[in-house]
Design a protein around this motif. Structure first.
Motif, PDB file in Angstrom:
ATOM      1  N   HIS A  55      97.075  40.890 -15.423  1.00  0.00           N
ATOM      2  CA  HIS A  55      96.858  39.761 -16.264  1.00  0.00           C
ATOM      3  C   HIS A  55      96.675  38.543 -15.504  1.00  0.00           C
ATOM      4  O   HIS A  55      97.243  38.174 -14.773  1.00  0.00           O
ATOM      5  CB  HIS A  55      98.033  39.681 -17.222  1.00  0.00           C
ATOM      6  CG  HIS A  55      98.265  41.086 -17.917  1.00  0.00           C
ATOM      7  ND1 HIS A  55      99.362  41.876 -17.596  1.00  0.00           N
ATOM      8  CD2 HIS A  55      97.820  41.548 -19.057  1.00  0.00           C
ATOM      9  CE1 HIS A  55      99.164  43.017 -18.072  1.00  0.00           C
ATOM     10  NE2 HIS A  55      98.323  42.891 -19.256  1.00  0.00           N
ATOM     11  N   ALA A  56      95.917  37.559 -16.246  1.00  0.00           N
ATOM     12  CA  ALA A  56      95.486  36.592 -15.713  1.00  0.00           C
ATOM     13  C   ALA A  56      96.639  35.457 -15.521  1.00  0.00           C
ATOM     14  O   ALA A  56      96.876  34.561 -14.775  1.00  0.00           O
ATOM     15  CB  ALA A  56      94.400  35.791 -16.366  1.00  0.00           C
ATOM     16  N   ILE A  87      92.751  41.715 -11.666  1.00  0.00           N
ATOM     17  CA  ILE A  87      92.875  41.360 -13.094  1.00  0.00           C
ATOM     18  C   ILE A  87      92.230  42.201 -13.889  1.00  0.00           C
ATOM     19  O   ILE A  87      90.857  42.580 -13.401  1.00  0.00           O
ATOM     20  CB  ILE A  87      92.290  39.864 -13.142  1.00  0.00           C
ATOM     21  CG1 ILE A  87      93.001  38.854 -12.282  1.00  0.00           C
ATOM     22  CG2 ILE A  87      92.437  39.591 -14.767  1.00  0.00           C
ATOM     23  CD1 ILE A  87      94.641  38.639 -12.411  1.00  0.00           C
ATOM     24  N   ARG A  88      92.611  42.722 -14.976  1.00  0.00           N
ATOM     25  CA  ARG A  88      91.982  43.605 -15.900  1.00  0.00           C
ATOM     26  C   ARG A  88      92.387  43.173 -17.306  1.00  0.00           C
ATOM     27  O   ARG A  88      91.612  43.658 -18.224  1.00  0.00           O
ATOM     28  CB  ARG A  88      92.592  45.057 -15.828  1.00  0.00           C
ATOM     29  CG  ARG A  88      92.486  45.489 -14.297  1.00  0.00           C
ATOM     30  CD  ARG A  88      92.979  46.760 -14.139  1.00  0.00           C
ATOM     31  NE  ARG A  88      94.218  47.334 -14.470  1.00  0.00           N
ATOM     32  CZ  ARG A  88      95.353  47.008 -13.847  1.00  0.00           C
ATOM     33  NH1 ARG A  88      95.514  46.299 -12.722  1.00  0.00           N
ATOM     34  NH2 ARG A  88      96.565  47.619 -14.219  1.00  0.00           N
ATOM     35  N   SER A  89      92.836  42.182 -17.542  1.00  0.00           N
ATOM     36  CA  SER A  89      93.095  41.633 -18.996  1.00  0.00           C
ATOM     37  C   SER A  89      92.940  40.269 -18.952  1.00  0.00           C
ATOM     38  O   SER A  89      94.034  39.718 -18.448  1.00  0.00           O
ATOM     39  CB  SER A  89      94.612  42.211 -19.477  1.00  0.00           C
ATOM     40  OG  SER A  89      94.656  41.943 -20.828  1.00  0.00           O
ATOM     41  N   VAL A  90      92.287  39.472 -19.853  1.00  0.00           N
ATOM     42  CA  VAL A  90      92.152  38.222 -19.811  1.00  0.00           C
ATOM     43  C   VAL A  90      92.128  37.660 -21.299  1.00  0.00           C
ATOM     44  O   VAL A  90      91.306  38.228 -22.239  1.00  0.00           O
ATOM     45  CB  VAL A  90      91.067  37.662 -19.033  1.00  0.00           C
ATOM     46  CG1 VAL A  90      90.824  36.202 -19.329  1.00  0.00           C
ATOM     47  CG2 VAL A  90      91.222  38.034 -17.690  1.00  0.00           C
ATOM     48  N   GLU A  91      92.972  37.026 -21.830  1.00  0.00           N
ATOM     49  CA  GLU A  91      92.734  36.256 -23.009  1.00  0.00           C
ATOM     50  C   GLU A  91      91.599  35.210 -23.105  1.00  0.00           C
ATOM     51  O   GLU A  91      90.980  34.740 -21.967  1.00  0.00           O
ATOM     52  CB  GLU A  91      93.728  35.521 -23.766  1.00  0.00           C
ATOM     53  CG  GLU A  91      94.997  36.304 -23.964  1.00  0.00           C
ATOM     54  CD  GLU A  91      95.059  37.183 -25.112  1.00  0.00           C
ATOM     55  OE1 GLU A  91      94.412  36.552 -26.202  1.00  0.00           O
ATOM     56  OE2 GLU A  91      95.312  38.335 -25.158  1.00  0.00           O
ATOM     57  N   GLY A 147     105.998  46.526 -18.680  1.00  0.00           N
ATOM     58  CA  GLY A 147     106.084  46.028 -19.855  1.00  0.00           C
ATOM     59  C   GLY A 147     104.715  45.998 -20.672  1.00  0.00           C
ATOM     60  O   GLY A 147     104.580  46.196 -21.851  1.00  0.00           O
ATOM     61  N   THR A 148     103.760  45.620 -19.922  1.00  0.00           N
ATOM     62  CA  THR A 148     102.208  45.756 -20.207  1.00  0.00           C
ATOM     63  C   THR A 148     101.458  46.415 -19.590  1.00  0.00           C
ATOM     64  O   THR A 148     100.492  45.722 -18.647  1.00  0.00           O
ATOM     65  CB  THR A 148     101.757  44.086 -20.423  1.00  0.00           C
ATOM     66  OG1 THR A 148     102.268  43.417 -19.193  1.00  0.00           O
ATOM     67  CG2 THR A 148     102.665  43.341 -21.505  1.00  0.00           C
ATOM     68  N   PRO A 149     101.584  47.612 -19.593  1.00  0.00           N
ATOM     69  CA  PRO A 149     100.227  48.476 -18.517  1.00  0.00           C
ATOM     70  C   PRO A 149      99.103  48.339 -19.056  1.00  0.00           C
ATOM     71  O   PRO A 149      98.428  48.062 -20.289  1.00  0.00           O
ATOM     72  CB  PRO A 149     100.682  49.709 -18.703  1.00  0.00           C
ATOM     73  CG  PRO A 149     101.393  49.881 -20.167  1.00  0.00           C
ATOM     74  CD  PRO A 149     102.130  48.491 -20.437  1.00  0.00           C
TER      75      PRO A 149
END
Length: 176
Positions: A55-56, A87-91, A147-149
């Motif tokens: 995550h970012a 990084i694989r997840s960004v808002e 917690g956030t895979p």
């Protein structure tokens, strides 16, 4: 509570650096990283933070706190330049805070470009490097209990290859 913990860690890391020790922080909450980083700002002028994470973590605030785990790199950027890997997840709002060319998305790393990405990461780092690793950088098939895979993460030997190359080319001054 997170700010109190951050202050506690800041004082402890400051003492370690004054004794010329190599700080290593182990734990399960990425928000403590900012407390560990502040003393490095006083000791090292030429420092880059290398983040290995799914995550970012560039949100300005999250759940009413600017010191939440989702905000740690936003706070870190206030102190030092950062390079983000895996990084694989960004808002959507975090995209605005990302620096082009300093973010290595997992899908790009593993798109068959060999190890060229490692040299690109190293070339962005200054003389001194602080390494922060969130275990969700690893693929959930080898690190399922985060917690956030996020699917599609790094494997152990890929991360080791990167870390070894960084240690050969730069001065690693601490990590969490």
């Amino acid at each position: 509570l997170l700010e109190v913990l951050g202050t506690f860690l800041e004082e402890r890391v400051e003492r370690l650096l004054a004794k010329k020790k190599f700080p290593v922080l182990l734990g399960g909450e990425h928000s403590v990283t900012i407390g560990a980083l502040r003393p490095f700002a006083d000791k090292y002028e030429n420092l880059t933070i290398l983040q290995l994470d799914a995550h970012a973590d560039l949100r300005d605030s999250y759940e009413g706190s600017t010191h939440n785990h989702a905000c740690v790199m936003a706070r870190a950027k206030e102190l030092f330049p950062i390079v983000q890997v895996g990084i694989r997840s960004v808002e959507a709002d975090e995209r605005k805070a990302m620096e082009a060319g300093r973010v290595f998305f997992a899908h790009s790393i593993f798109a068959g470009c060999g190890d060229e990405w490692i040299e690109q990461v190293v070339s962005l780092l200054t003389e001194n490097v602080y390494l922060t690793i969130d275990l969700d950088v690893f693929d959930p098939s080898i690190m399922p209990a985060t917690g956030t895979p996020e699917p599609g993460g790094m494997r152990w030997y890929e991360a080791l290859k990167l870390i070894r190359r960084i240690c050969a080319a730069r001065n690693l001054v601490g990590f969490d």
